[in-house]
Design a protein around this motif. Structure first.
Motif, PDB file in Angstrom:
ATOM      1  N   PHE B 212       7.443   6.138  -1.643  1.00 39.59           N
ATOM      2  CA  PHE B 212       6.295   5.938  -0.753  1.00 39.59           C
ATOM      3  C   PHE B 212       5.329   4.876  -1.283  1.00 39.59           C
ATOM      4  CE2 PHE B 212       6.838  10.626   0.649  1.00 39.59           C
ATOM      5  CZ  PHE B 212       7.831  10.254   1.542  1.00 39.59           C
ATOM      6  N   TYR B 213       5.768   4.113  -2.274  1.00 38.88           N
ATOM      7  CA  TYR B 213       4.909   3.062  -2.849  1.00 38.88           C
ATOM      8  C   TYR B 213       5.704   1.765  -2.923  1.00 38.88           C
ATOM      9  CZ  TYR B 213       2.090   7.074  -4.058  1.00 38.88           C
ATOM     10  OH  TYR B 213       1.355   8.223  -3.970  1.00 38.88           O
ATOM     11  N   ALA B 214       5.057   0.672  -2.527  1.00 41.24           N
ATOM     12  CA  ALA B 214       5.704  -0.636  -2.616  1.00 41.24           C
ATOM     13  C   ALA B 214       5.083  -1.404  -3.782  1.00 41.24           C
ATOM     14  CB  ALA B 214       5.504  -1.403  -1.313  1.00 41.24           C
ATOM     15  N   SER B 216       4.508  -5.277  -5.442  1.00 40.11           N
ATOM     16  CA  SER B 216       4.630  -6.734  -5.250  1.00 40.11           C
ATOM     17  C   SER B 216       4.425  -7.425  -6.601  1.00 40.11           C
ATOM     18  CB  SER B 216       3.600  -7.229  -4.230  1.00 40.11           C
ATOM     19  OG  SER B 216       2.309  -6.797  -4.606  1.00 40.11           O
ATOM     20  N   THR B 227       1.212  -0.429  -3.763  1.00 35.90           N
ATOM     21  CA  THR B 227       0.567  -0.056  -2.506  1.00 35.90           C
ATOM     22  C   THR B 227       1.304   1.112  -1.875  1.00 35.90           C
ATOM     23  OG1 THR B 227       0.570  -2.460  -2.250  1.00 35.90           O
ATOM     24  CG2 THR B 227      -0.487  -1.172  -0.507  1.00 35.90           C
ATOM     25  N   THR B 229       2.874   3.216   0.999  1.00 35.02           N
ATOM     26  CA  THR B 229       3.415   2.768   2.285  1.00 35.02           C
ATOM     27  C   THR B 229       3.129   3.778   3.385  1.00 35.02           C
ATOM     28  OG1 THR B 229       5.523   3.791   1.713  1.00 35.02           O
ATOM     29  CG2 THR B 229       5.272   1.453   1.219  1.00 35.02           C
ATOM     30  N   ARG B 230       2.470   4.889   3.033  1.00 34.19           N
ATOM     31  CA  ARG B 230       2.043   5.876   4.016  1.00 34.19           C
ATOM     32  C   ARG B 230       0.569   6.139   3.768  1.00 34.19           C
ATOM     33  NH1 ARG B 230       6.371   9.925   5.606  1.00 34.19           N
ATOM     34  NH2 ARG B 230       4.598  11.294   5.959  1.00 34.19           N
ATOM     35  N   ASP B 231      -0.153   6.536   4.817  1.00 26.24           N
ATOM     36  CA  ASP B 231      -1.577   6.774   4.568  1.00 26.24           C
ATOM     37  C   ASP B 231      -1.851   8.224   4.171  1.00 26.24           C
ATOM     38  OD1 ASP B 231      -1.176   7.967   6.963  1.00 26.24           O
ATOM     39  OD2 ASP B 231      -2.320   6.487   8.134  1.00 26.24           O
TER      40      ASP B 231
END
Lengths: 255, 667
Positions: B212-214, B216, B227, B229-231
């Motif tokens: 659930f985390y991206a 970069s 970041t 990826t879900r709120d």
């Protein structure tokens, strides 16, 4: 003079007990060292008052003898333990049995009979039962006949120092065949020589004389261990202790 | 659902492998429950050989905690050696648990405890053997949720492709919370499938769901940002901390194997956490604050554990056991209690302190007197200031000499090599020290029958420590320093023959370094190594540096980074580290300041006895130091092994009744 620990020496052995126990089910995969560890811990949990050796590393007095190989089951393993306080052998048997894992079952416990000699000397032969799944009893019968007819059958035995040739035939006292469910059963009485001829070596001998190759791993059970009597049978090694006990001992003394 | 035992198909294979006893289960105190009686099924794995994994305390604790719940069961599984793994693959037998030989594939959770990063390839091996897809994103509702725990889970990024969750911190409570989430999701008819289950788990405190985390990256290869990826998932994940250890007296019934294991003793954890502040020590940093078990709590665990196991030795476990506020009294009262029972008590390696010799004397009163182990860690006084483990050379020699004078024949000294700012001279001081120790020791003992073993390992910088920014020494540097040390020790054979040197070459440490401070890109390297046949990387006969180096070079090249970038490169103050979103509670600024103080050779005191130095853990986590003394003492009792005594016959009689009423050995 070697260094000695401070303090008094450990209490002496006042009673020796001889036990017969099993190696059943999955515990046939236990090695003799695994069994020794399990037994020592079970003796502590069962609060059996063990006698200890002297020195900086005191060890409980336990004599192991003639252990069945890893992978072979047994109904007849023997051990002798030294106690620092007298106990009722049957009570020790029950307490120890309850304390050991299922599969290591203590079947008998008798006091070592005075003047009956060592237990190890009474363990010079084993009666094995070896189940060979997928083998035709008639084929096994022929192979056994060929083995018994031979004078010498040399097989390569794995030892710590690499393979070593031994004569497997010399140790075989008798052998017969019966039929089980989907398997042939080999009954064989083997003398305990040095190096030991084990079920694997007997099977290697059958492969050598009759090209017998069981399709599945064999399952061996040591059914009895003891001295070979005149009729070629394996005698109960605890019989003398039992006789000595009933002859010259009254009630066991509680501690 | 019926889950069949794999044992009938496994048994014929066991006759063909080494040490088959390790695969049959049946340990004393193992627990079994009917599958259908519970809602949630946990398979707990230690990703190394049985002999290493069985004594693991963390796994034993969670095993009991879970099995005490009416709605859950836990069974254990360990890494399978290649001989059996090959036979299992050929015969279609999957990874199994030991209690009932149930397929790991059918469990709801597979919890894996990573004490070291070198177990990662064994995780892949177990997943593959279990028939569970290697990548978390390829799994569906029929597969277990794969959970990583243990100290290495504080940077799970290198295994983030393969695990569904990582759990940070103490596991006692979080496994219960996860069980609750799973059973509620199942009871509700599994809404939203696996993704919803993971989303719910990600909202449990201490649980991190990497998918659930991206991430970069910047052009220089460093991380730009993490970041969500879900709120509905947290931006940072904080560790769990269990307070009041007396309420968690686990393991109550330590497992006792038939097979030989690496620790032939039972252990009682006397406190958790450490605030000594040794800068290399990840365990001391991520397990704060110090939480002591009380002297009476320890006494009853020792008593119950010995009765339940039959072990002859008890280890009093912690990161720095001599620091327990009641240790002197504890040692004396335990030794009194077990007088004459052949029960040994021992401490793990201790700080160099004369008091610790007194302690060891006391603890060894009743048992076998083996060697004494001290851990100065650094060779010179200068480097010991850098790592914040200060002890003067004089104190060190005096302490070890005291041990010899007290009849200890064998002293082991632990050191590290490759520490930040280290030079050859720092390491060579180890040789001087050892020589001096032997000289003084022979004099004190009055004979030449003493030995000193120097055990030295390469230092690997770890996440969440002040050295997380440091450049790791190369394998060549480590090997060079070990060589000069060996030559120096052997220079005078009259002394050198009493000194043993134990060391490993520097290469495995480089790979451990890659995995410790790696990010998600390193996952490709792990998978490649496993596909090329890598496993059991903690075992020198299985570890292949070349396999790792080749995989790293080829798999990392597309990203413009390499092995050296992850290991020997020093990190800058503002670099985003792969574990920055995972909170151990340590303030990153404090860690940086402590790193600078290390470089200045400045020491920091222990906050148990001096004012708080603001590492950040207690206020961030809402925790506090819990130490004694409590003023209590151990009451006399009849310990196990205290025979012969009047109760022997009665004791045996009780057991007779028990076994008559409850015939054992029937299943």
């Amino acid at each position: 003079m070697a260094r000695q620990p401070d303090g008094p020496p450990p209490p002496p052995t006042v009673q020796k007990l001889r036990l017969r126990y099993t190696k059943r089910g999955p515990l046939r995969f236990a090695s003799h060292r695994d069994l020794a560890r399990a037994l020592e811990r079970a003796l502590r949990r069962a609060q059996v008052p063990m006698a200890f050796s002297a020195g900086f590393s005191p060890h409980p007095k336990i004599s192991y003898m003639g252990a069945a190989p890893t992978g072979a089951a047994s109904e007849a393993e023997y051990v002798e333990i030294g106690l620092s306080a007298r106990c009722d052998p049957e009570a020790v048997r029950v307490a120890l049995d309850a304390s050991l894992p299922p599969g290591i079952d203590v079947l008998e416990c008798v006091e070592a009979g005075e003047g009956t000699g060592g237990l190890a000397e009474r363990l010079d032969a084993t009666r094995w039962r070896i189940d060979l799944a997928g083998v035709d009893p008639a084929e096994l019968g022929d192979a056994v006949a060929a083995l018994l007819a031979a004078d010498v059958v040399t097989v390569a035995k794995k030892t710590k120092n690499g393979p070593r040739d031994i004569d497997a035939r010399a140790a075989v006292v008798s052998a017969s065949v019966s039929e089980g469910a989907g398997c042939a059963i080999l009954h064989v009485v083997v003398r305990q020589l040095t190096p030991t001829v084990r079920p694997d070596d007997v099977l290697a001998a059958l492969a050598a004389v009759a090209d017998l190759h069981p399709p599945l791993p064999p399952r061996a059970v040591r059914e009895a261990q003891g001295r070979l009597d005149d009729s070629g049978e394996v005698a109960d090694p605890l019989a003398q202790d039992r006789e000595a006990g009933s002859r010259c001992q009254g009630e066991p003394q509680p501690v | 659902m019926t889950v069949e035992s794999l044992y009938p198909r496994l048994e014929p294979l066991l006759a063909q492998v080494q040490k088959p006893i390790q695969y049959v289960g049946g340990e004393l105190n193992a627990q079994t429950k009917p599958w259908d009686d519970v809602a949630v099924h946990w398979a707990l794995m230690y990703p190394d050989a049985y002999e290493v994994g069985l004594p693991n305390q963390g796994l034993m604790i969670l095993y009991e905690v879970l099995n005490e719940r009416a709605d859950a069961l836990a069974e254990r599984t360990y890494a399978v050696w290649p001989d059996l793994a090959g036979l299992m693959r050929a015969n279609g037998v999957g990874q199994f648990t030991l209690e009932n030989h149930r397929p790991v594939h059918d469990f709801d959770f597979l919890g894996v405890s990573f004490a070291t990063e070198l177990g990662y390839t064994n995780l892949l091996d177990a997943l593959d053997l279990a028939g569970v897809p290697l990548h978390a994103v390829d799994r569906d509702e029929s597969h277990p949720v794969v959970v990583a725990g243990g100290h290495a889970a504080f940077n799970p990024e290198p295994v983030s492709d393969f695990v569904d969750c990582a759990v940070l911190g103490d596991g006692e409570q979080v496994v219960g919370d996860m069980t609750d989430v799973h059973s509620a999701w199942t009871a509700a008819g599994r809404p939203g499938g696996r993704t919803e289950l993971l989303a719910r788990l990600s909202r449990v405190e201490g649980v991190y769901v990497p998918q659930f985390y991206a991430v970069s990256y910047l052009p220089d290869g460093t991380i730009a940002a993490f970041t969500p990826t879900r709120d509905d998932v947290p931006t940072t994940i904080a560790k769990r901390t269990v307070m009041d250890l007396d309420e968690w007296p686990y393991p109550k019934q330590p497992l006792v194997p038939l097979a030989e294991s690496v620790h032939e003793r039972m252990s009682v954890e006397i406190f958790r956490g450490c605030t000594r502040g040794c800068r290399f020590c990840q365990a001391g940093m991520i397990t704060r604050p110090v939480r002591e078990r009380t002297i009476t709590g320890i006494g009853s665990m020792v008593d119950a554990g010995l009765k339940a196991t039959g072990y002859e030795e008890v280890g009093l476990l912690s990161l720095s056991s001599a620091d327990h506020s009641e240790i002197g009294q504890l040692a004396k009262e335990l030794a009194d209690r077990y007088e004459g029972t052949n029960t040994g008590l021992s401490l793990p390696s201790t700080r160099v302190d004369a008091f610790n010799v007194t302690l060891a004397n006391e603890l060894s009163r009743n048992g076998r007197r083996s060697g004494l182990t001290f851990a100065p860690e650094g060779g010179s006084e200068r480097i010991r200031r850098v790592i914040n483990k200060t002890v003067s050379k004089e104190d060190l020699v005096r302490t070890v000499t005291t041990a010899y004078a007290n009849g200890w024949r064998q002293v082991k000294l632990y050191f590290m090599c490759g520490l930040p700012t280290e030079t050859d001279e720092d390491v060579l001081e180890i040789a001087e020290l050892a020589v001096e120790v032997i000289r003084a020791g022979r004099e004190a003992a009055g004979n030449k029958d003493i030995r000193c073993t120097v055990s030295i390992g390469g230092f690997v910088p770890k996440p969440h420590t002040p050295f997380q920014w440091a450049s790791q020494a190369s394998a060549e540097t480590i090997d060079h320093r070990l060589r000069v040390l060996r030559d120096a020790i052997n220079a005078d054979r009259r002394i050198g023959r009493s000194i043993g040197l134990r060391y490993h070459d520097g290469k495995p440490g480089v790979i451990e370094g890659l995995l410790s401070r790696g990010d998600r890109r390193v996952g490709r390297v792990i998978e490649r190594v496993w596909r090329d046949g890598g496993h059991f990387d903690g075992w020198s006969e299985h570890f292949s540096y070349d396999r790792w180096a080749t995989a790293a070079a080829e798999e990392l090249a597309p990203f413009g980074v390499d092995l050296a970038w992850y290991t020997t490169r020093e990190r800058g103050e503002h670099e985003v580290l792969p574990w920055d979103h995972l909170e151990s509670g340590l303030d990153k600024e404090w860690l940086w300041d402590d790193w600078q103080e290390a470089l200045n050779e400045d020491e920091v005191a222990d906050c148990r006895w001096t004012p708080c130095y603001d590492c950040g853990v207690c206020p961030t986590m809402g925790t506090e130091i819990q130490i004694g003394p409590t003023g209590r003492s151990l009451i006399p009792l009849t310990p196990i092994g205290a025979g012969p005594r009047p109760g022997v016959t009665a004791q045996v009689d009780v057991d007779v009744e028990a076994s008559v009423a409850d015939p054992v050995h029937t299943h």
